[in-house]
Design a protein around this motif. Structure first.
Motif, PDB file in Angstrom:
ATOM      1  N   THR A 350       0.832  -1.275   0.108  1.00 29.21           N
ATOM      2  CA  THR A 350       0.051   0.259  -0.213  1.00 29.21           C
ATOM      3  C   THR A 350       1.419   1.044   0.221  1.00 29.21           C
ATOM      4  O   THR A 350       2.041   1.328   0.419  1.00 29.21           O
ATOM      5  N   VAL A 351       0.357   1.858  -0.507  1.00 29.00           N
ATOM      6  CA  VAL A 351       1.149   3.760  -0.911  1.00 29.00           C
ATOM      7  C   VAL A 351       0.108   4.781  -0.639  1.00 29.00           C
ATOM      8  O   VAL A 351      -1.045   4.748  -1.092  1.00 29.00           O
ATOM      9  N   ALA A 352       0.735   6.049   0.419  1.00 27.42           N
ATOM     10  CA  ALA A 352       0.223   7.191  -0.005  1.00 27.42           C
ATOM     11  C   ALA A 352       1.024   7.987  -0.507  1.00 27.42           C
ATOM     12  O   ALA A 352       2.248   8.266  -0.364  1.00 27.42           O
ATOM     13  N   PHE A 353       0.461   8.528  -1.707  1.00 24.25           N
ATOM     14  CA  PHE A 353       1.199   9.765  -3.057  1.00 24.25           C
ATOM     15  C   PHE A 353       1.177  10.737  -2.403  1.00 24.25           C
ATOM     16  O   PHE A 353       1.024  11.925  -2.396  1.00 24.25           O
ATOM     17  N   THR A 354       1.973  10.588  -1.253  1.00 22.08           N
ATOM     18  CA  THR A 354       2.092  11.476  -0.862  1.00 22.08           C
ATOM     19  C   THR A 354       3.567  12.654  -1.388  1.00 22.08           C
ATOM     20  O   THR A 354       4.071  11.428  -2.308  1.00 22.08           O
ATOM     21  N   ILE A 355       4.238  13.628  -0.813  1.00 19.80           N
ATOM     22  CA  ILE A 355       5.492  14.079  -1.904  1.00 19.80           C
ATOM     23  C   ILE A 355       6.785  14.202  -0.846  1.00 19.80           C
ATOM     24  O   ILE A 355       6.869  15.441  -0.416  1.00 19.80           O
TER      25      ILE A 355
END
Length: 457
Positions: A350-355
């Motif tokens: 799972t990934v949170a697409f923050t920067i």
């Protein structure tokens, strides 16, 4: 099928699917191709959350924000000028990915000989369902209605907008307040900050994004603050009020009253299974706040003719699009061939697409200690590694958990600009039982993020 249907006739189907997203589409199409008479019902445009109101359009906006971030970090490293986002143009570009998709989706279903219905589905008995003025009777049902934002028990919650609304904003407000510190809040906050907005995240817990490793989340919060995202932890929102064009959010931060002002207040405090309006009691379908109760074959405990897949099912799976699609494949096989397939939620990245991004797969450190498993933990600060330093990427962290007795990878966790791709290598190794020592032997192209794997295991 003709759009003109007789409302005084009960139409009968082998399978009725409620929901047109990933959790419903696969099973509907497979069963229709096997010769079953199939109907699908949705009260929103066909295509589901991910394609229309979630992952896909969000990632388009993230892509633009990443360009701004890249240029900003390299502004004194050889990159001149300061690019900026024109929100209306970006939204128009985003629309090219969603416009027309519902019609294409529905036409594809019809080509597979799936009858499509628009409206809210409501059970009237164990095997009959009402859609507007039409009544359908099904031998089997698949409920795939996904999830919806949870209801916040605070005064003024009618002032909230939701993720759907954010993705349709014609202009970006100067100040945005996000309630809750999960995926939605952090991803949208990073987009808005790169567009020049003042952004606040208000979270009641000690740690936002609590599924991820604590020290990696702390690093992400530091990077978020550098980008202009102000994160307020241990703050319980008590009310939202409107004064003219401004919204005032009141909260308690460790007993101290706090006030935050913004032009928009975004709900980012979690989602719940979308069971409202289905009238599940009429069909004898057991459910709770976790969703529809299902057995190991994704079949309802209390009504054997009903299956549930994706976010609406009370399973151990995470609310992720790939799992919803896999659930739908499993339901199709069990419908067509009898119950024999079970979902496997063991290895799910799972990934949170923050920067930068934050990603996880397998056991967390807390789970490892709780289970008492003996393992080697490789916890690495990668900030000064070539991969990250060459683009001045700021903090980067990696953690890999390897079983002492088997040398198998039990978990992997990353916070970096390449976390989304790095996590997939480790997920693949876990899925197919590739040992850490074997990963070390692999020769990856250099210099690439993957070439760092040998130093992580």
């Amino acid at each position: 099928m003709s759009s003109k249907r007789r409302v005084d006739v009960v139409m009968e189907y082998d399978l009725i699917v409620i929901g047109s997203g990933s959790a419903g589409s696969v099973a509907a199409t497979k069963c229709a191709r096997a010769g079953w008479k199939v109907a699908m019902i949705d009260n929103r445009p066909y295509g589901g959350t991910c394609a229309l109101r979630g992952c896909d359009p969000k990632k388009v906006l993230v892509g633009a924000a990443e360009i701004i971030s890249d240029a900003g970090r390299m502004s004194d490293k050889g990159i001149a000028g300061h690019p900026h986002i024109i929100w209306s143009d970006l939204m128009s570009f985003k629309e090219t990915f969603t416009a027309g998709f519902p019609e294409e989706k529905e036409e594809g279903l019809k080509r597979s000989e799936v009858d499509t219905f628009h409206g809210t589905a409501s059970f009237v008995s164990k095997d009959e369902i009402q859609v507007g003025e039409e009544k359908l009777k099904g031998k089997k049902y698949l409920i795939a209605t996904g999830a919806k934002p949870s209801t916040l028990p605070i005064a003024g919650n009618e002032h909230l907008i939701y993720s759907d609304d954010f993705l349709e904003l014609e202009s970006l407000p100067e100040r945005l307040l996000f309630i809750g510190g999960g995926y939605i809040s952090f991803e949208f906050a990073h987009i808005a900050a790169r567009c020049g907005a003042e952004v606040h995240i208000i979270h009641r817990g000690k740690q936002p994004l609590d599924y991820f490793e604590e020290e990696q989340v702390e690093a992400l919060v530091r990077e978020s603050e550098k980008a202009g995202v102000k994160v307020h932890l241990q703050t319980e929102v008590t009310s939202i009020a409107k004064e003219g064009e401004i919204y005032i959010v009141k909260g308690l931060q460790q007993g101290i009253e706090k006030f935050y002002e913004g032009n928009v207040v975004v709900h980012g405090a979690g989602r719940v299974p979308a069971t409202e309006g289905l009238n599940l009691d009429a069909a004898g379908i057991e459910y709770s706040s976790r969703g529809i109760h299902v057995n190991e074959f994704l079949q309802s405990h209390s009504n054997s003719n009903v299956y549930a897949a994706g976010d609406v099912a009370a399973t151990e799976g995470m609310p992720l699009t790939p799992l919803a699609g896999k659930d739908s494949h499993i339901v199709a096989s069990n419908l067509l061939e009898g119950n024999h397939k079970k979902p496997d939620y063991e290895v799910v990245p799972t990934v949170a697409f923050t920067i930068p991004k934050i990603a996880s797969v397998g056991l967390t450190t807390k789970e490892l200690y709780k289970k008492g498993i003996k393992a080697d933990i490789r916890d690495v600060n990668m900030t000064d590694w070539y991969t990250y330093k060459r683009r001045n990427e700021g903090e980067a962290r990696g953690k890999v958990i390897v079983a002492k007795d088997t040398n198998l990878i039990l978990g992997a966790h990353f916070m970096s600009h390449h976390a989304d791709e790095m996590i997939n290598y480790f997920a693949m190794a876990m899925q197919f039982g590739i040992k850490a020592d074997d990963l070390k032997k692999m020769t990856f192209a250099y210099p690439t993020p993957a070439s760092d794997i040998g130093y992580l295991v």
